[in-house]
Design an enzyme around this catalytic site. Structure first.
Site, PDB file in Angstrom:
ATOM      1  N   SER A 135      52.455  89.264  67.547  1.00 34.76           N
ATOM      2  CA  SER A 135      53.449  89.802  68.472  1.00 34.76           C
ATOM      3  C   SER A 135      52.789  90.611  69.578  1.00 34.76           C
ATOM      4  O   SER A 135      53.077  90.433  70.765  1.00 34.76           O
ATOM      5  CB  SER A 135      54.451  90.685  67.724  1.00 34.76           C
ATOM      6  OG  SER A 135      55.234  89.930  66.828  1.00 34.76           O
ATOM      7  N   ARG A 188      54.447  98.894  72.997  1.00 38.28           N
ATOM      8  CA  ARG A 188      55.369  99.123  71.879  1.00 38.28           C
ATOM      9  C   ARG A 188      56.822  99.195  72.346  1.00 38.28           C
ATOM     10  O   ARG A 188      57.736  98.819  71.615  1.00 38.28           O
ATOM     11  CB  ARG A 188      54.935 100.364  71.113  1.00 38.28           C
ATOM     12  CG  ARG A 188      53.728 100.056  70.235  1.00 38.28           C
ATOM     13  CD  ARG A 188      52.995 101.267  69.717  1.00 38.28           C
ATOM     14  NE  ARG A 188      51.922 100.843  68.823  1.00 38.28           N
ATOM     15  CZ  ARG A 188      50.748 100.344  69.220  1.00 38.28           C
ATOM     16  NH1 ARG A 188      50.492 100.199  70.499  1.00 38.28           N
ATOM     17  NH2 ARG A 188      49.846  99.973  68.340  1.00 38.28           N
ATOM     18  N   HIS A 241      57.754  95.597  72.726  1.00 39.05           N
ATOM     19  CA  HIS A 241      57.981  95.057  71.381  1.00 39.05           C
ATOM     20  C   HIS A 241      59.368  95.428  70.873  1.00 39.05           C
ATOM     21  O   HIS A 241      60.021  94.638  70.182  1.00 39.05           O
ATOM     22  CB  HIS A 241      56.909  95.588  70.438  1.00 39.05           C
ATOM     23  CG  HIS A 241      56.964  95.009  69.062  1.00 39.05           C
ATOM     24  ND1 HIS A 241      57.362  95.747  67.970  1.00 39.05           N
ATOM     25  CD2 HIS A 241      56.681  93.768  68.593  1.00 39.05           C
ATOM     26  CE1 HIS A 241      57.308  94.994  66.887  1.00 39.05           C
ATOM     27  NE2 HIS A 241      56.905  93.787  67.234  1.00 39.05           N
TER      28      HIS A 241
END
Length: 211
Positions: A18, A41, A44
């Protein structure tokens, strides 16, 4: 019997892949290496690599937030979703994670101030606000009210993560923060996008960077 569907099942490999995909597809060129770790992040958390063009850092956000967290600063959250998204095990100093939205005093405060409960809940932050890390991921009114109470003399937090989501007021609240953060380092996502998951992801990334 149907054949087993072929997909990746190993959690560690999913996690690794990912972040590799994000780094391959997202434009991180406008960020420092430390900022990029936070941005990755946040991407994500929302699944949208193009959002990097909307993410804005003001001042030494990473340094200010990391120093505050390492020093034991409280993390003040506008919603339970943000608070529950913070991974306590990553926090460097067993930092308090505070959300006052469910405090029984909030409803009356909202009536008195003629505002939302999310905004009124910030009135209960005053004793903790000095040097804290603020994480607003849900309510534009909370970000607006934060700026109002700062203008009225409330203690300054160490850093502001101002990423509320929505169609009414979100873009405007974040524009107001970006235009004048009252001298406080900040992180925001311009426009309507944002959300509690992104705010919590930023907190977790900052905590990880500080360990």
């Amino acid at each position: 019997m149907r054949e087993r569907i072929d997909y990746l099942r190993n959690a560690a490999r999913i996690y690794e892949r990912s972040f590799a995909v994000i780094r391959a597809e997202a434009d991180l060129s406008g960020f420092s290496s430390e900022e990029a770790e936070i941005v990755v992040r946040m991407v994500h958390a929302c699944g949208h690599v193009a959002i990097t063009s909307r993410i804005l850092f003001g001042g030494d956000l990473v340094g200010a937030a990391r120093t505050a967290l390492s020093g034991g600063a409280s993390i003040l959250c506008d919603s339970e979703m943000v608070a529950h998204g913070v991974t306590r095990a990553r926090l460097p100093a067993e930092n308090d994670v505070v959300c006052t939205l469910r405090d029984p005093r909030v409803t009356q405060l909202a009536d008195e101030l003629r505002t939302t409960r999310s905004a009124a809940a910030l009135e209960l932050w005053r004793e903790r606000l000095d040097g804290a890390l603020v994480a607003i991921g849900n309510a534009p009114t909370a970000l607006f009210h934060l700026l109002e109470i700062l203008d009225a003399g409330a203690p300054k937090p160490a850093a502001i993560l101002g990423v509320p989501v929505g169609f009414v007021g979100a873009a405007e609240a974040k524009d107001a923060l970006a235009a004048d953060s009252r001298g406080i380092p900040f992180l925001t996502v311009l426009g309507r996008m944002g959300g509690s998951a992104m705010a919590a992801a930023a907190v977790n990334a900052l905590a990880r960077a500080g360990t």
